[in-house]
Write a protein that holds these residues in place. Sequence first.
Motif, short mmCIF file in Angstrom:
data_model
loop_
_atom_site.label_atom_id
_atom_site.label_comp_id
_atom_site.label_asym_id
_atom_site.label_seq_id
_atom_site.Cartn_x
_atom_site.Cartn_y
_atom_site.Cartn_z
N LEU A 143 0.84 -1.21 0.00
CA LEU A 143 0.00 0.00 0.00
C LEU A 143 0.87 1.25 0.00
O LEU A 143 1.70 1.45 0.88
N GLU A 144 0.59 2.11 -1.00
CA GLU A 144 1.41 3.31 -1.14
C GLU A 144 1.21 4.26 0.04
O GLU A 144 2.16 4.86 0.53
N GLU A 145 -0.06 4.37 0.51
CA GLU A 145 -0.32 5.34 1.57
C GLU A 145 0.34 4.96 2.88
O GLU A 145 0.59 5.80 3.74
N LYS A 146 0.65 3.69 3.06
CA LYS A 146 1.33 3.27 4.28
C LYS A 146 2.84 3.41 4.15
O LYS A 146 3.52 3.81 5.09
N LEU A 147 3.37 3.04 2.98
CA LEU A 147 4.82 2.92 2.86
C LEU A 147 5.48 4.17 2.31
O LEU A 147 6.67 4.38 2.50
N ARG B 103 10.63 -5.02 4.16
CA ARG B 103 11.10 -3.63 4.10
C ARG B 103 12.34 -3.55 3.20
O ARG B 103 12.45 -2.65 2.35
N GLY C 207 5.62 -0.51 10.60
CA GLY C 207 4.70 -0.11 9.55
C GLY C 207 4.42 -1.23 8.56
O GLY C 207 3.39 -1.24 7.89
N TYR C 208 5.34 -2.18 8.46
CA TYR C 208 5.18 -3.25 7.46
C TYR C 208 4.37 -4.42 8.00
O TYR C 208 3.72 -5.13 7.25
N VAL D 4 9.82 4.71 7.42
CA VAL D 4 8.81 3.74 7.86
C VAL D 4 9.54 2.53 8.43
O VAL D 4 10.32 1.88 7.73
N LYS E 49 4.04 7.87 2.15
CA LYS E 49 2.96 8.84 2.27
C LYS E 49 3.19 10.03 1.36
O LYS E 49 2.27 10.57 0.77
N PRO F 145 1.52 -4.78 9.68
CA PRO F 145 0.09 -4.90 9.34
C PRO F 145 -0.13 -5.35 7.90
O PRO F 145 -1.08 -6.08 7.61
N LEU F 146 0.75 -4.96 6.98
CA LEU F 146 0.60 -5.36 5.58
C LEU F 146 0.70 -6.87 5.45
O LEU F 146 -0.04 -7.49 4.68
#
Lengths: 447, 265
Positions: free
Chosen positions: A74-78, A137, A96-97, A92, A80, A99-100
């Motif tokens: 997801l672009e919005e997570k990784l 990551r 942050g990774y 990040v 912004k 949940p993906l």
Amino acid sequence: MTDIAMPGAPRKGSLLVRDARTARRNAAEARFRTYGLIAVLLGLLALVVLVVSIIGNGASAFRQSYVTVPVTLLEEKLDKSGTRDPAVMAKVSTFGYAPLIAAGVQDAMDAAGIEIEGLSTKGAGGIVSKDAPAQLRDFVLSNPGLLGQTVDFTFLASGRIDGYFKGRVTAQTAALDKNVSPEQLLLADALKEAGALETRFNWSFITAPDASDQRPEAAGLGVAILGSFYMMLVVLALALPIGVAASIYLEEFAPKNRITDVIEVNISNLAAVPSIVFGILGLAIFINFAGLPQSAPIVGGLVLTLMTLPRIIIPSRAALQAVPPSIREAALGVGASKMQTVFHHVLPLAAPGILTGLIIGLGQALGETAPLLLIGMVAFVREYPSPPIDGIFDPATALPVQIFNWTQRSDPAFVERASGAIIVLLIFLLIMNLTAILLRRRFERRW
Amino acid sequence: MNDLALAAKTEAALKPKISAKGVDVYYADNHAIKNVDVNILDKTVTAFIGPSGCGKSTFLRCLNRMNDTIDIARIEGEILLDGEDIYDPKVDPVQLRAKVGMVFQKPNPFPKSIFDNVSYGPRIHGMARNKAELEEIVESALRRAALWDEVKDRLLAPGTGLSGGQQQRLCIARAVATAPEVLLMDEPCSALDPIATAQIEELIDELRQNYSLVIVTHSMQQAARVSQKTAFFHLGNLVEYGETGHIFTNPEDSRTEAYITGRIG
């Protein structure tokens, strides 16, 4: 010849009748043979028990469970900002990774039509190793172009899930364990059914570096094997020339006087000095006095060289002594100098013995743990040392120390790892001893 | 041969090749050789006989300084080779041993090929400039040792694979290859059967044309067969030294007579 009465009368009696004395002697011999046989059988039994228990515990370390999940990056997570700037993306963290990946596991469940009561998405993500976010990551940072797409990844399953397939974890123990739940085990079973989870040969056990307490599934022997290899290089480069030169000098050239007697006795004594003493010596001299780096293969190699030297010198001298003096006389008789005699005739004949001693000495050095503990080789090292020669100054661990280290950890998965590492160490030792035997066969010459 | 040449040859033969004066050898405190004086002639076979432990091998090993390798051995007196003291501090035993070759009791070929065995001496002494010369030296040495015909087809086979008698002749070839002036033989036939012994004895007789030979032997018959001069050693003393025929038929010393008639030894 005058008549001298022989003591005792001539022996009489039939040869077909065994007298008491002969019977006693034969019984004694039979007893001795039995003792010998029992001793050999006991030794063999101990060996079999050892090998069976090590292989039984450790063979599973070479197989590991892997989960294949589709992860949507997801672009919005990784990213912004959407700039694809590596420096920004690197902000990040692995948190942050995670949940993906959990979402990816959920997707895999949905795709396979698996539904498990009481299992959250986060819980589903728990079946993947804690090493996975870092792996993801690294992948994203080196392939920013794939952002926004869905990519299939193969991650290590967590240690408990892996343990479940190896029989270490059951539904009962999982209910009491806060690292794994019975629902996760159900999920693992279902994923396996669906083909998204498989157990296969684990190269990374041999190549990967060590991992922290929470990630036994990711721990490998890479750094330890490299460290041991570098130390053996140092030992070979130092102990071979010094040991062989010393034994040739002592055996062939040195005058036999009180000083050489003292040296000889002390070499034998050094071979019997406990190895940990060499560790203290190494700590005091190489690290504290000479200022060499801690945990480095160079220091380990130097310490092991000191320890190995007498063990090379003693068999080398024995090999030189075993060369028949007639060969030396023959060479001296045609006018060869002392050195020509030694290098043209004596040394080639002693070479198989010297080589065998050297390889057995190296084998002992490879398995030595105690001195390495004192010079800081029992460290948690995740960075591979650089290629030689610089690499011998980089921190590294060694195989036996890695085994020692893993047996100290609390997670039962490390027991399996330690036994697996013992198998690797034993294979290396076996190869070295086999080489010794082959070399001896190859170069042994009759005279 | 005219009279003049014959006279010159006799003259040369009478000139001592090696002359020992007042030689004493000690192994630590054991006085092994006691004040031995002897002149060994050129182009002559000299036999050393005597009972075991009488010092004949020890004395032989003094002649090319093989005793140097024994730490506890100590030598006093003077041994001259062509008038030069071989125990002079300036003498390098390596050079001496190239001039005074030695053949040992037990055949001791190197565990290498026949060619390498014979070529080793010439090679370390730099006697051949190229391979062809080296081959020539090896061939002539093997011919002199009467071994060439038996081994010419297998020069690269290991020397240790030959029979005992062949091995001993190989050792003689090896000693001859360095072109020595004196050849010392320490009981060269004691490990051989009668046929091989006969071959070696024949060889010794031929080698006499070119070398001064000294042979230690336990067999008095052998000494009588091959030598022109005989020295009898007993308990470290040189008891009697003279023409072989004279020693065996008309010994002057009672100990010599006792030994050769089998009453002592």
